[in-house]
Motif scaffolding. Structure first.
Motif, PDB file in Angstrom:
ATOM      1  N   ASN A 180      29.504  44.415  66.010  1.00  0.00           N
ATOM      2  CA  ASN A 180      28.155  44.690  65.531  1.00  0.00           C
ATOM      3  C   ASN A 180      27.095  43.977  66.349  1.00  0.00           C
ATOM      4  O   ASN A 180      25.930  44.364  66.328  1.00  0.00           O
ATOM      5  CB  ASN A 180      28.027  44.290  64.062  1.00  0.00           C
ATOM      6  CG  ASN A 180      28.474  45.406  63.169  1.00  0.00           C
ATOM      7  OD1 ASN A 180      28.148  46.555  63.410  1.00  0.00           O
ATOM      8  ND2 ASN A 180      29.242  45.085  62.167  1.00  0.00           N
ATOM      9  N   ARG A 219      24.730  44.740  59.152  1.00  0.00           N
ATOM     10  CA  ARG A 219      25.552  45.871  59.588  1.00  0.00           C
ATOM     11  C   ARG A 219      27.024  45.633  59.278  1.00  0.00           C
ATOM     12  O   ARG A 219      27.721  46.528  58.806  1.00  0.00           O
ATOM     13  CB  ARG A 219      25.370  46.082  61.093  1.00  0.00           C
ATOM     14  CG  ARG A 219      24.173  46.926  61.396  1.00  0.00           C
ATOM     15  CD  ARG A 219      24.133  47.250  62.852  1.00  0.00           C
ATOM     16  NE  ARG A 219      23.021  46.602  63.510  1.00  0.00           N
ATOM     17  CZ  ARG A 219      23.086  46.040  64.699  1.00  0.00           C
ATOM     18  NH1 ARG A 219      24.214  46.002  65.340  1.00  0.00           N
ATOM     19  NH2 ARG A 219      22.023  45.502  65.233  1.00  0.00           N
ATOM     20  N   THR A 220      27.478  44.398  59.520  1.00  0.00           N
ATOM     21  CA  THR A 220      28.865  44.068  59.220  1.00  0.00           C
ATOM     22  C   THR A 220      29.138  44.288  57.743  1.00  0.00           C
ATOM     23  O   THR A 220      30.148  44.871  57.361  1.00  0.00           O
ATOM     24  CB  THR A 220      29.145  42.606  59.586  1.00  0.00           C
ATOM     25  OG1 THR A 220      28.660  42.380  60.892  1.00  0.00           O
ATOM     26  CG2 THR A 220      30.607  42.300  59.517  1.00  0.00           C
ATOM     27  N   CYS A 273      24.750  35.311  65.224  1.00  0.00           N
ATOM     28  CA  CYS A 273      24.454  36.651  65.744  1.00  0.00           C
ATOM     29  C   CYS A 273      23.223  37.269  65.106  1.00  0.00           C
ATOM     30  O   CYS A 273      22.703  38.254  65.605  1.00  0.00           O
ATOM     31  CB  CYS A 273      25.641  37.584  65.516  1.00  0.00           C
ATOM     32  SG  CYS A 273      27.038  37.222  66.546  1.00  0.00           S
ATOM     33  N   ALA A 292      28.711  34.542  62.638  1.00  0.00           N
ATOM     34  CA  ALA A 292      27.923  35.692  62.181  1.00  0.00           C
ATOM     35  C   ALA A 292      26.452  35.323  62.051  1.00  0.00           C
ATOM     36  O   ALA A 292      25.570  36.089  62.439  1.00  0.00           O
ATOM     37  CB  ALA A 292      28.459  36.211  60.850  1.00  0.00           C
ATOM     38  N   ARG A 342      25.836  38.462  76.396  1.00  0.00           N
ATOM     39  CA  ARG A 342      26.968  38.067  75.599  1.00  0.00           C
ATOM     40  C   ARG A 342      28.238  38.599  76.226  1.00  0.00           C
ATOM     41  O   ARG A 342      28.273  39.754  76.625  1.00  0.00           O
ATOM     42  CB  ARG A 342      26.797  38.665  74.212  1.00  0.00           C
ATOM     43  CG  ARG A 342      27.248  37.796  73.099  1.00  0.00           C
ATOM     44  CD  ARG A 342      26.981  38.547  71.833  1.00  0.00           C
ATOM     45  NE  ARG A 342      25.584  38.499  71.456  1.00  0.00           N
ATOM     46  CZ  ARG A 342      25.118  37.721  70.491  1.00  0.00           C
ATOM     47  NH1 ARG A 342      25.925  36.963  69.823  1.00  0.00           N
ATOM     48  NH2 ARG A 342      23.853  37.736  70.169  1.00  0.00           N
ATOM     49  N   GLU A 394      20.557  41.052  61.462  1.00  0.00           N
ATOM     50  CA  GLU A 394      20.893  42.474  61.641  1.00  0.00           C
ATOM     51  C   GLU A 394      22.393  42.661  61.730  1.00  0.00           C
ATOM     52  O   GLU A 394      22.949  43.587  61.133  1.00  0.00           O
ATOM     53  CB  GLU A 394      20.231  43.014  62.907  1.00  0.00           C
ATOM     54  CG  GLU A 394      18.772  43.296  62.728  1.00  0.00           C
ATOM     55  CD  GLU A 394      18.144  43.924  63.959  1.00  0.00           C
ATOM     56  OE1 GLU A 394      18.819  44.724  64.607  1.00  0.00           O
ATOM     57  OE2 GLU A 394      16.996  43.602  64.255  1.00  0.00           O
ATOM     58  N   VAL A 395      23.027  41.769  62.470  1.00  0.00           N
ATOM     59  CA  VAL A 395      24.481  41.867  62.610  1.00  0.00           C
ATOM     60  C   VAL A 395      25.156  41.644  61.270  1.00  0.00           C
ATOM     61  O   VAL A 395      26.085  42.363  60.891  1.00  0.00           O
ATOM     62  CB  VAL A 395      24.975  40.851  63.657  1.00  0.00           C
ATOM     63  CG1 VAL A 395      26.477  40.834  63.706  1.00  0.00           C
ATOM     64  CG2 VAL A 395      24.405  41.193  65.008  1.00  0.00           C
ATOM     65  N   LEU A 442      37.157  39.802  52.760  1.00  0.00           N
ATOM     66  CA  LEU A 442      35.978  40.445  53.317  1.00  0.00           C
ATOM     67  C   LEU A 442      34.740  40.100  52.492  1.00  0.00           C
ATOM     68  O   LEU A 442      33.690  39.739  53.017  1.00  0.00           O
ATOM     69  CB  LEU A 442      36.171  41.960  53.361  1.00  0.00           C
ATOM     70  CG  LEU A 442      37.271  42.496  54.258  1.00  0.00           C
ATOM     71  CD1 LEU A 442      37.299  44.003  54.238  1.00  0.00           C
ATOM     72  CD2 LEU A 442      37.091  42.017  55.678  1.00  0.00           C
ATOM     73  N   GLN A 445      27.640  46.263  55.767  1.00  0.00           N
ATOM     74  CA  GLN A 445      27.682  47.690  55.453  1.00  0.00           C
ATOM     75  C   GLN A 445      29.098  48.231  55.616  1.00  0.00           C
ATOM     76  O   GLN A 445      29.611  48.922  54.736  1.00  0.00           O
ATOM     77  CB  GLN A 445      26.751  48.438  56.409  1.00  0.00           C
ATOM     78  CG  GLN A 445      25.557  49.050  55.716  1.00  0.00           C
ATOM     79  CD  GLN A 445      24.665  49.758  56.710  1.00  0.00           C
ATOM     80  OE1 GLN A 445      24.510  49.320  57.845  1.00  0.00           O
ATOM     81  NE2 GLN A 445      24.079  50.845  56.290  1.00  0.00           N
ATOM     82  N   VAL A 446      29.705  47.879  56.738  1.00  0.00           N
ATOM     83  CA  VAL A 446      31.080  48.333  56.968  1.00  0.00           C
ATOM     84  C   VAL A 446      31.993  47.795  55.879  1.00  0.00           C
ATOM     85  O   VAL A 446      32.822  48.518  55.311  1.00  0.00           O
ATOM     86  CB  VAL A 446      31.583  47.865  58.347  1.00  0.00           C
ATOM     87  CG1 VAL A 446      32.986  48.338  58.575  1.00  0.00           C
ATOM     88  CG2 VAL A 446      30.679  48.372  59.432  1.00  0.00           C
ATOM     89  N   ILE A 447      31.823  46.511  55.575  1.00  0.00           N
ATOM     90  CA  ILE A 447      32.702  45.878  54.591  1.00  0.00           C
ATOM     91  C   ILE A 447      32.588  46.567  53.240  1.00  0.00           C
ATOM     92  O   ILE A 447      33.582  46.951  52.625  1.00  0.00           O
ATOM     93  CB  ILE A 447      32.364  44.375  54.482  1.00  0.00           C
ATOM     94  CG1 ILE A 447      32.821  43.657  55.745  1.00  0.00           C
ATOM     95  CG2 ILE A 447      33.018  43.763  53.265  1.00  0.00           C
ATOM     96  CD1 ILE A 447      32.428  42.213  55.790  1.00  0.00           C
ATOM     97  N   PHE A 456      33.606  36.541  52.806  1.00  0.00           N
ATOM     98  CA  PHE A 456      32.959  36.364  54.099  1.00  0.00           C
ATOM     99  C   PHE A 456      31.500  36.795  54.021  1.00  0.00           C
ATOM    100  O   PHE A 456      30.602  36.076  54.460  1.00  0.00           O
ATOM    101  CB  PHE A 456      33.689  37.180  55.163  1.00  0.00           C
ATOM    102  CG  PHE A 456      32.878  37.418  56.393  1.00  0.00           C
ATOM    103  CD1 PHE A 456      32.666  36.401  57.299  1.00  0.00           C
ATOM    104  CD2 PHE A 456      32.285  38.649  56.619  1.00  0.00           C
ATOM    105  CE1 PHE A 456      31.891  36.608  58.421  1.00  0.00           C
ATOM    106  CE2 PHE A 456      31.516  38.864  57.733  1.00  0.00           C
ATOM    107  CZ  PHE A 456      31.313  37.842  58.640  1.00  0.00           C
ATOM    108  N   GLN A 496      20.319  48.182  53.238  1.00  0.00           N
ATOM    109  CA  GLN A 496      21.177  47.154  53.840  1.00  0.00           C
ATOM    110  C   GLN A 496      21.035  45.838  53.091  1.00  0.00           C
ATOM    111  O   GLN A 496      22.019  45.164  52.806  1.00  0.00           O
ATOM    112  CB  GLN A 496      20.800  46.956  55.299  1.00  0.00           C
ATOM    113  CG  GLN A 496      21.425  47.969  56.225  1.00  0.00           C
ATOM    114  CD  GLN A 496      21.054  47.737  57.671  1.00  0.00           C
ATOM    115  OE1 GLN A 496      19.946  47.278  57.955  1.00  0.00           O
ATOM    116  NE2 GLN A 496      21.938  48.059  58.574  1.00  0.00           N
ATOM    117  N   VAL A 506      32.279  41.478  63.383  1.00  0.00           N
ATOM    118  CA  VAL A 506      30.990  40.828  63.650  1.00  0.00           C
ATOM    119  C   VAL A 506      30.636  40.975  65.119  1.00  0.00           C
ATOM    120  O   VAL A 506      29.506  41.314  65.487  1.00  0.00           O
ATOM    121  CB  VAL A 506      31.038  39.335  63.262  1.00  0.00           C
ATOM    122  CG1 VAL A 506      29.739  38.653  63.632  1.00  0.00           C
ATOM    123  CG2 VAL A 506      31.303  39.179  61.796  1.00  0.00           C
TER     124      VAL A 506
END
Lengths: 501, 296
Positions: free
Chosen positions: A452, B142-143, B135, B132, A237, B138-139, B275, B145-147, B278, B10, A449
């Motif tokens: 991550n 994790r995203t 991706c 997203a 990527r 998992e991504v 956020l 989680q931050v949000i 999303f 998660q 995104v």
């Protein structure tokens, strides 16, 4: 079609290799020397010294520009001269007193060692030779780092010699578990590189992955560690973020090794690499661990905030002033718009011009000699900025915003990540100039995104922030005192996570 | 394909973000329109059904370990009837994703940037969500989680800053019109909470399903608690009659914050809902994609 080409090529390259291997050392000394002179060129720095004993004749061949004359004289020629009465059979490598002595049997090895700065001793009537390590040549002494300066902590930085660099690390980690895996890469340059890791701390899979990726490298020359960095990055990527950390400070690399990371040293450059690299590593300065924990925690927070600001600020400024004036407190809005009276450009254009000017100034400052560089920053910063405001081309608030962004971007401890921030800043600026707050949030979400989705050698880039690791948070936004930091990073280290044993 | 594994925290965090944010933006007005000043009672009444929903989702995923909703529906109900049910669910997910994406667009066009066409927001959000989903789960997890970690402090801050304007006498008299309107208010809440069913698509990827039921029920209780602040806040600030006429009452409470130099914290609201939406759109889009892939 591709298959076909491979098939035709492979046997050919194998053949040539076999031919080279078959070249043994000739027993006739003069023939031998003649041959090497042919290879290196008669009028080159290839040098020969003959020693004629009572019953033997030998020649010392070396490349004059690569050897240390003193070592050659003291440890090779002098001992040999003392043994002139002996016969050929008793002249052995024992009498040589250099660091490293090797038996050579074929010509290819001789050439290889000559090019590494070794002196090769050829005997008349023997089909073997000895290589004595007389490597020398000019070398910069170990000096203070100019790119990564700190207030408290060790001053040493790497130099261009890989052996010195490995030594600097070994001096800090005195354990036999520190494994050094040396390799030679580059078809023409034959650069030696070393992969360092600590057994029992580094994850074996990651070490293997690093080594396989390095083994896959096919290139003619390696002049800087960036070559390696780009060639071993995750190819899947595209990312503007660096996934390999670099530093020229041995203490930094040693700290990484103790966390279970793997270091890659490259001959000819003071910059060493560290993998796997996470986002946190780039925003950490080594001094965080050399100053008291309370102040370094605050500094860490400040630096994180500044990094965010250096990405967001121009975009936020444009977004708020163009689309969301209602969110700015009225007195401030009046002040800002009052200054901009008569400014001919829109706010987005204005800030883009200023940012661009700053980037130009910065680039100019780097390339210029040190003495002229200061003059450029004075002309650029003071004269240009002041004049632009006074001429009414830009508002004062814009200058403040740009300057603040610039200062914030300088707080990033790693140059790599600061460059990334520079690139992203312009994208966010464009997005918020077009869509306002939504554009900014859209850009940030996209960034999140993306961040991550990156992995550096199978370690998530944002770890330990997410995936969440409770213990590792102790060293993320703040740094707890050393007595509470009991574990090594979860994702990077193998099962041996306990720091104190 | 790489083996996906996320933790149950998660997974449940995904549920929390996606329900809370669109709930605050789009469902609270509905609840208030129905139940007026007794909205908080509606919320309390929804606790038991919400916990039941959480329990059911977790129970099914635990019984049929490693199977998603699409797969176990076909095991439980037989191939054809199961597929029919899955089809209905698929439409439900689609509907939820559509609603939240449209809700975000409407929010922007009516409250933030009125002159920008709504299509811009919809397309941008879809592109982002698509990226997203591409991706991987998992991504997304994790995203999210931050949000969520950024959203909760903002929410608490907003609730604390509006405290000054709150007048709890607005809740009196309690149950003026008896239980009728309160029931009407409970229904939208329950319907909102049923969208936690989307987690049945991602529970198969959870690496450790021990105590999933308990965690799931705790999640529902957290969700209820997250609605207490905004539901009571809106009524306490504006009073029932005025609150009923507002489009985005929770956003307005943020907009009306004024403490010293701190005023007009719209940007916090915009951040919250962008956020959160999303996260929700991404989660539902992922569920849809996965369901379609598994169905056909």
């Amino acid at each position: 079609m591709f298959k076909l080409r491979n098939k035709t090529k492979q046997p050919f390259s194998q053949n040539t290799k076999n031919l080279e291997e078959q070249q043994t050392i000739l027993s006739e000394l003069d023939e031998n020397i003649k041959k090497y002179k042919e290879i290196f060129g008669d009028k080159s720095d290839f040098s020969v010294r003959y020693i004629q004993g009572d019953s033997f004749k030998l020649a010392i061949v070396y490349i004059a520009s690569l050897v240390e004359k003193d070592i050659l004289d003291q440890h090779v020629i002098k001992p040999l001269n003392n043994q002139l009465q002996q016969s050929t059979d008793t002249i052995d490598k024992i009498i040589l007193s250099t660091n490293k002595i090797k038996d050579l049997t074929n010509q290819e090895d001789v050439i290889k060692h000559l090019l590494q700065g070794h002196s090769v001793i050829l005997y008349d009537g023997k089909t073997m030779a000895y290589a004595a390590d007389t490597e020398g040549g000019e070398r910069r002494p170990v000096s203070e780092s100019t790119t990564e300066t700190i207030v408290r902590g060790p001053r040493e930085s790497f130099n261009e010699s890989i052996m010195t660099n490995i030594g600097l690390i070994r001096k800090r980690i005195k354990t036999p578990k520190l494994k050094v895996n040396k390799k030679t890469i580059g078809k023409e340059s034959n650069t030696s590189i070393a992969v360092l890791s600590i057994d029992g701390i580094a994850k074996t899979e990651i070490v293997e992955e690093v080594i396989t990726r390095i083994d896959k490298i096919k290139i003619d020359g390696i002049l800087e560690s960036l070559y390696i960095e780009e060639l071993i990055e995750d190819p899947k990527r595209y990312t503007p973020f660096p996934t390999v950390f670099n530093s020229e400070r041995p203490d930094r690399i040693a700290a990484g090794l103790l966390e279970g990371r793997i270091a890659i040293l490259v001959d000819g450059t003071p910059v060493a690499l560290l993998v796997p690299a996470t986002m946190g590593l780039f925003l950490t300065s080594n001094e965080d661990y050399y100053q008291r924990y309370d102040i370094s925690s605050l500094m860490k927070l400040l630096r994180g905030f500044c990094f965010l600001l250096s990405i967001v600020l121009p975009g936020l400024y444009v977004g708020l002033l163009t689309y969301h004036q209602e969110m700015i407190p009225t007195p401030l809005l009046v002040a800002v718009t009052g200054q901009r009276e008569g400014v001919p450009f829109g706010i987005a254009i204005e800030i883009a011009i200023m940012e661009l000017t700053f980037e130009i100034l910065r680039e100019a400052g780097i390339r210029l000699p040190k003495t002229v560089g200061a003059a450029v920053s004075i002309v650029g910063g003071l004269v240009l900025g002041q004049a632009a405001v006074e001429a009414g081309l830009v508002g004062q608030a814009t200058v403040i915003a740009v300057a603040l962004t610039a200062i914030c971007s300088f707080t990033a401890p790693s140059y790599n990540i600061a460059i990334t921030a520079r690139m992203i800043r312009f994208i966010l600026l464009l997005l918020s100039a077009v869509l306002g707050a939504f554009g900014l949030i859209f850009g940030l979400l996209f960034l999140l995104v993306h961040l991550n989705s990156i992995r550096s050698f199978s370690v998530p880039y944002m770890s330990p922030l997410v995936p969440f690791h409770k213990e590792d948070w102790k060293d993320l936004f703040i740094r707890v005192p050393w007595r509470y930091m009991k574990q090594r990073p979860d994702e990077i280290t193998n099962d041996n996570q306990n720091r104190k044993r | 394909m790489e083996k996906i594994s996320i933790t149950k925290i998660q997974a449940l965090m995904l549920g929390i973000t996606s329900i809370t944010v669109t709930g605050h933006l789009l469902f609270i007005p509905v609840i208030i329109v129905h139940a007026g000043r007794d909205s908080w009672i509606s919320l309390l009444l929804a606790t038991i059904p919400a916990m039941l929903i959480g329990f059911t989702v977790a129970l099914l995923s635990q019984r049929y370990q490693g199977y998603s909703m699409v797969e176990y529906s076909q095991i439980i109900l037989g191939k054809w009837f199961g597929k029919l049910v899955v089809f209905i669910f698929l439409f439900y997910f689609f509907h939820e994703a559509t609603i939240s994406i449209r809700g975000l667009g409407e929010f922007y066009t009516s409250a933030v940037t009125p002159r920008t066409p709504i299509m811009v927001f919809l397309i941008a959000m879809l592109v982002l969500a698509g990226y997203a989903v591409r991706c991987g789960l998992e991504v997304i997890a994790r995203t999210n989680q931050v949000i969520l970690v950024t959203l909760i402090p903002i929410g608490i801050l907003a609730s604390a800053l509006t405290h000054k304007d709150k007048d709890y006498r607005n809740f009196l008299p309690i149950l003026e019109d008896s239980f009728g309107p309160v029931w009407d208010g409970t229904l939208p809440i329950i319907s909102l909470y049923s969208s936690i069913f989307v987690l049945s698509m991602i529970f198969p990827f959870v690496n450790d399903t021990k105590q999933l039921k308990r965690y799931s029920i705790i999640t529902m209780i957290i969700l209820i608690m997250m609605f207490v602040g905004p539901v009571t806040g809106v009524v306490a600030i504006y009073g029932a009659e005025r609150a009923q006429g507002l489009y985005f009452p929770t956003f307005l409470t943020l907009r009306d914050i004024e403490i010293g130099a701190l005023q007009r914290l719209d940007i916090l609201g915009i951040l919250l809902w962008s956020l959160g939406s999303f996260s929700k759109v991404t989660l539902f889009l992922y569920a849809i994609v996965l369901a379609i892939a598994q169905l056909f």
